[in-house]
Design an enzyme around this catalytic site. Structure first.
Site, PDB file in Angstrom:
ATOM      1  N   GLY A  27       0.813  -1.208   0.000  1.00 60.11           N
ATOM      2  CA  GLY A  27       0.000   0.000   0.000  1.00 60.11           C
ATOM      3  C   GLY A  27       0.846   1.257   0.000  1.00 60.11           C
ATOM      4  O   GLY A  27       0.430   2.290   0.547  1.00 60.11           O
ATOM      5  N   ASN A  29       1.390   3.329  -2.208  1.00 58.04           N
ATOM      6  CA  ASN A  29       0.973   4.330  -3.190  1.00 58.04           C
ATOM      7  C   ASN A  29       0.055   5.407  -2.612  1.00 58.04           C
ATOM      8  O   ASN A  29      -0.248   6.386  -3.285  1.00 58.04           O
ATOM      9  CB  ASN A  29       0.255   3.661  -4.362  1.00 58.04           C
ATOM     10  CG  ASN A  29      -0.969   2.880  -3.903  1.00 58.04           C
ATOM     11  OD1 ASN A  29      -0.826   1.783  -3.371  1.00 58.04           O
ATOM     12  ND2 ASN A  29      -2.161   3.428  -4.077  1.00 58.04           N
ATOM     13  N   GLY A  31      -1.877   7.259   1.323  1.00 59.85           N
ATOM     14  CA  GLY A  31      -2.051   7.314   2.762  1.00 59.85           C
ATOM     15  C   GLY A  31      -0.756   7.199   3.544  1.00 59.85           C
ATOM     16  O   GLY A  31       0.294   7.699   3.140  1.00 59.85           O
ATOM     17  N   ILE A  32      -0.830   6.528   4.691  1.00 58.14           N
ATOM     18  CA  ILE A  32       0.346   6.329   5.530  1.00 58.14           C
ATOM     19  C   ILE A  32       1.455   5.643   4.745  1.00 58.14           C
ATOM     20  O   ILE A  32       2.629   6.012   4.835  1.00 58.14           O
ATOM     21  CB  ILE A  32      -0.015   5.461   6.764  1.00 58.14           C
ATOM     22  CG1 ILE A  32      -1.030   6.181   7.663  1.00 58.14           C
ATOM     23  CG2 ILE A  32       1.247   5.119   7.559  1.00 58.14           C
ATOM     24  CD1 ILE A  32      -0.518   7.390   8.372  1.00 58.14           C
ATOM     25  N   GLY A  33       1.092   4.646   3.948  1.00 57.88           N
ATOM     26  CA  GLY A  33       2.089   3.895   3.189  1.00 57.88           C
ATOM     27  C   GLY A  33       2.886   4.775   2.248  1.00 57.88           C
ATOM     28  O   GLY A  33       4.099   4.588   2.086  1.00 57.88           O
ATOM     29  N   SER A 156      -3.403  -0.216  14.442  1.00 58.61           N
ATOM     30  CA  SER A 156      -4.293   0.933  14.546  1.00 58.61           C
ATOM     31  C   SER A 156      -4.685   1.162  15.991  1.00 58.61           C
ATOM     32  O   SER A 156      -4.854   0.206  16.770  1.00 58.61           O
ATOM     33  CB  SER A 156      -5.560   0.695  13.718  1.00 58.61           C
ATOM     34  OG  SER A 156      -6.526   1.686  13.966  1.00 58.61           O
ATOM     35  N   TYR A 181     -13.532  -3.581  11.112  1.00 61.20           N
ATOM     36  CA  TYR A 181     -12.229  -2.981  10.792  1.00 61.20           C
ATOM     37  C   TYR A 181     -11.284  -3.056  11.995  1.00 61.20           C
ATOM     38  O   TYR A 181     -10.139  -3.486  11.874  1.00 61.20           O
ATOM     39  CB  TYR A 181     -12.400  -1.522  10.369  1.00 61.20           C
ATOM     40  CG  TYR A 181     -11.071  -0.799  10.249  1.00 61.20           C
ATOM     41  CD1 TYR A 181     -10.237  -1.012   9.158  1.00 61.20           C
ATOM     42  CD2 TYR A 181     -10.643   0.072  11.257  1.00 61.20           C
ATOM     43  CE1 TYR A 181      -9.005  -0.376   9.064  1.00 61.20           C
ATOM     44  CE2 TYR A 181      -9.420   0.715  11.168  1.00 61.20           C
ATOM     45  CZ  TYR A 181      -8.602   0.482  10.074  1.00 61.20           C
ATOM     46  OH  TYR A 181      -7.374   1.098   9.990  1.00 61.20           O
TER      47      TYR A 181
END
Length: 316
Positions: A27, A29, A31-33, A156, A181
């Site tokens: 991931g 690409n 957000g946090i990543g 999280s 989630y």
């Protein structure tokens, strides 16, 4: 890492060199990543962006290179919602070793209905936990080949208030998106801690670390035009929340430290220092419900059955 980098206090804006290392960020690409990848690229490391969307990976690559001249970036197509497709990930990397994998990619759904993957797994649990569980098994030989590799699982804050229902891991009976989630992220974190215990038991040089970004809002995140633009209106609305939480660039700090800092130890939990929600990264106490051996062992067995892999580690 140099002696100097070990002796000076950790500075999120002065990261140690990692030019001989290769890191995979799932991931990477967005957000946090994305910010983890951007910050790691600035160390001189080769950073592999794991993403199922080539166009988004290309946009992230262009954005990082505009801010980090000479950044060494690659793309690895990954679909974490399809664990069977991950078996060839290590071969497709075409590497002799991998110094760290950051298990970051994830999906959060806000509303019903319950959604499933092609093979009938609940989508958030399959993507956030099962995909990373399977990927770790297939990357084990590359991680073992590095002198001191790390598996960094991005958890999280939402997982703190959740508890796993091992008889309903995929929310078949009672689906509530936010709870599902939170439980998927709790499963990830339980796996990260259990993995380190198992690595120590087999004498592996690989360590497993868990980190979380705290409260990370888009409205407090600096724009990266090729990836995401934060509008003035979003910034204005998010300003009051900035007293308690932070943007995603700062949210990446604890993850990056978990990858790079030589003082990090296997089984650690890293997060922001101000109430676990914002600020510079620090080591945190690990909540007991994330390390319960009986829960972890059953989760491990069930996960192995769901993804169709041998429960053995594959590490040496």
């Amino acid at each position: 890492m140099s002696t100097a980098s070990r002796s000076r206090p950790w500075d999120v804006h002065r990261l140690p060199s990692a030019e001989d290392s290769t890191f995979l960020v799932t991931g990477g690409n967005a957000g946090i990543g994305y910010f983890v990848a951007e910050q790691l690229a600035a160390t001189g490391a080769v950073v592999v962006l794991g993403s199922r969307d080539r166009a988004k990976a290309d946009a992230a690559t262009a954005s990082i290179r505009s801010r980090v001249p000479g950044a060494r970036l690659r793309h690895l197509p990954l679909d974490l919602a399809d664990p069977q497709s991950l078996e060839t990930a290590a071969d497709r990397l075409e590497l002799d070793r991998l110094d760290a994998v950051v298990h970051n990619a994830g999906i959060a759904l806000d509303d019903p209905p319950r959604r499933e993957t092609a093979d009938g797994r609940e989508l958030m649990f399959a993507t956030n936990h099962l995909g990373h569980f399977a990927l770790t098994r297939w990357l084990a030989p590359l991680l073992s080949a590095a002198p001191a590799a790390r598996v960094v699982t991005v958890g999280s804050f939402a997982a703190r208030s959740e508890r796993l229902d091992l008889d309903d891991l995929q929310s078949d009976r009672d689906y509530r998106p936010k709870r599902t989630y939170g439980r998927s992220k709790l499963a990830q974190m339980c796996f990260g801690f259990a993995l380190d215990r198992r690595l120590r038991a087999v004498g592996s040089t690989v360590i497993s670390v868990v980190a979380h970004p705290g409260g990370a809002l888009d409205g407090l995140t600096p724009s990266r035009p090729a990836v995401r633009v934060t509008t003035p209106g979003e910034r204005l609305r998010a300003l009051p929340a900035g007293l308690l939480v932070q943007g995603k660039e700062a949210g990446a700090w604890s993850v990056v430290r978990a990858v790079l800092d030589p003082e990090v130890a296997g089984g650690d939990l890293w997060g922001p220092k101000v109430f676990g929600l914002r600020g510079a990264p620090r080591r945190e106490p690990v909540p007991a419900h994330m390390t319960d051996p009986a829960t972890a062992d059953r989760l491990w067995t069930l996960s192995s059955e769901l993804v169709g892999t041998d429960p053995g580690l594959g590490f040496r």
